[in-house]
Design an enzyme around this catalytic site. Structure first.
Site, PDB file in Angstrom:
ATOM      1  CG  ASP A 190      74.686  48.031  39.322  1.00 46.79           C
ATOM      2  OD1 ASP A 190      74.908  46.845  39.627  1.00 46.79           O
ATOM      3  OD2 ASP A 190      74.207  48.849  40.124  1.00 46.79           O
ATOM      4  N   GLY A 205      81.675  46.807  34.357  1.00 41.45           N
ATOM      5  CA  GLY A 205      80.441  46.418  35.021  1.00 41.45           C
ATOM      6  C   GLY A 205      80.718  45.536  36.209  1.00 41.45           C
ATOM      7  CG  HIS A 206      79.059  46.227  39.612  1.00 46.60           C
ATOM      8  ND1 HIS A 206      78.250  46.906  40.497  1.00 46.60           N
ATOM      9  CD2 HIS A 206      80.068  47.088  39.303  1.00 46.60           C
ATOM     10  CE1 HIS A 206      78.736  48.121  40.709  1.00 46.60           C
ATOM     11  NE2 HIS A 206      79.843  48.245  39.995  1.00 46.60           N
ATOM     12  N   GLY A 207      79.586  42.448  36.558  1.00 46.54           N
ATOM     13  CA  GLY A 207      79.494  41.039  36.226  1.00 46.54           C
ATOM     14  C   GLY A 207      78.087  40.598  35.891  1.00 46.54           C
TER      15      GLY A 207
END
Length: 404
Positions: free
Chosen positions: A225, A247-249
């Site tokens: 995430d 990951g999502h940044g």
């Protein structure tokens, strides 16, 4: 009587000097060590050590001087444990060994594994490992489809912690967030390594809410995430020299879901790299949403290495089947005073710059300065931009162009 009075006056400088020496000596004393082994802890990977750890903490917390809770080398199984203040002096939680989280079904559905609450002048360090053993819990995460999904525990939770540090710690396979910070102030997180598989659900690296003056630096985060997520009440956050991927940044939001006024302000993300992440730097707000504000946001000196969505403002965020169609957003979150500066590298998708702001509340004062993002999608294919409802300016090199 006069002679006696004169004697007392002349003795005052000596008494004051003695008091100063005693105070300085007391301050310079080394911390008292509270070894968890002396409280019955066993590093066999099986014995539940929660009670022994908490007893060591309580004695250290009550000590009238600096204290150090010592977890030596070994594998220490630990069920849910809470370490609370206020303490009489500074506390160090020194982890040398590996802490193992529960895997049995009965202990999965809670919001916390290890918690520190109402503590001032705390240091968590030691080079040890926190193993959340998330494989035991991830199959039960159905939050994408179930609004009433049960919570899974964050590995480390900090609530109302002030003037503290977390450094030189490794966290692996968290069941939910690795670190969760709520209502904290003046915290410094550095030299941490947080990792979980790219498909592990909701395993944010560091999740921050209602906190101020938080610094995150010199760390590596790879999760399923957001590497770092900052939600309502996050203000004056500095993120420097952090690598993110998978990951999502590094994300601000999502914002605007609750009925209360939400805000995020004074965020700086600098000198960071994104390696194979789903997103790079991202601001996201719910659609529809309530009036909220995100302001004073700086993303500068960023390197993208095949990040799929390098620069994102998404005011249509609603990961459910009931979302509004794009172009008909009712997001009422005002995003303003945002700077994207000196961001370069490779985009993993053709749309490298995507600023989708709300038609009801356009983004204001968005600055694009020296953006250079390429797309390796084949001969003749270049990175593009997709922007709407953005008010701002651009300067320097701008690849892709045509956004502001």
């Amino acid at each position: 009587m006069a002679t006696k009075f004169a004697f007392n006056i002349s003795a005052l400088p000596i008494l004051l000097l003695l008091c100063i020496v005693i105070a300085v000596s007391s301050h310079a004393l080394p911390p008292k060590v509270f070894n968890v082994l002396n409280y019955g802890a066993v590093g066999d990977g099986k014995t539940d050590n929660a009670q022994a750890f908490v007893k060591a903490w309580k004695d250290g917390c009550a000590h009238n001087g600096k204290s150090r809770v010592w977890i030596p080398n070994g594998k220490f199984f630990l069920s849910k444990a809470s370490f609370e203040g206020s303490c009489n002096a500074s506390m160090t939680f020194l982890i040398k060994g590996t802490l193992l989280a529960p895997t049995n079904y009965q202990n999965l559905f809670t919001d916390t594994w290890i918690a520190f609450r109402y503590v001032d002048a705390l240091t968590v360090t030691g080079g040890g490992v926190l193993d959340g053993q998330g494989h035991s819990a991830w199959p039960y995460n159905d939050c994408k489809h179930n609004p009433q999904c049960k919570p899974l525990p964050a590995t480390l939770r900090f609530d109302f912690v002030r003037n503290s540090r977390v450094q030189n710690i490794r966290s692996i396979n968290s069941k939910s967030s690795h670190f969760n910070l709520f209502a904290c102030e003046n915290m410094n997180i550095s030299r941490v390594k947080l990792s979980a598989p790219s498909d592990s659900p909701n395993t944010d690296g560091i999740h921050i809410g209602s906190c101020s003056n938080i610094k995150i630096s010199s760390s590596a985060i790879g999760t399923g995430d957001d590497c770092v997520s900052m939600v309502s009440g996050s203000q004056f956050i500095e993120i420097n020299d952090v690598s993110c991927g998978p990951g999502h940044g590094i994300s601000i939001g999502s914002l605007g879901r609750s009925h209360a006024h939400e805000y995020v302000k004074g965020i700086t993300v600098r000198n960071c790299s994104f390696i194979g992440s789903d997103n790079g730097v991202r601001i996201k707000t719910w659609s529809p949403s309530q009036y909220s504000v995100a302001s004073g946001l700086v993303f500068q000196d960023i390197v993208m290495q095949n990040s799929r969505n390098p620069i994102v403002i998404d005011q249509y965020y609603c990961p459910s089947p009931h979302c509004y169609l794009q172009g008909h957003s009712r997001s009422a979150v005002q995003i303003e005073d945002v700077t994207f500066k000196n961001i370069h590298g490779i985009s993993g998708s053709e749309v490298a710059l995507k600023l989708q702001c709300s038609e009801a509340m356009p983004c204001r004062n968005v600055k694009l300065i020296d953006i250079n993002l390429a797309y390796n999608g084949g001969p003749g294919r270049r990175a593009t931009s997709l922007c709407s409802h953005v008010i701002g300016s651009s300067s320097g090199k701008l690849i892709p162009s045509g956004c502001v």
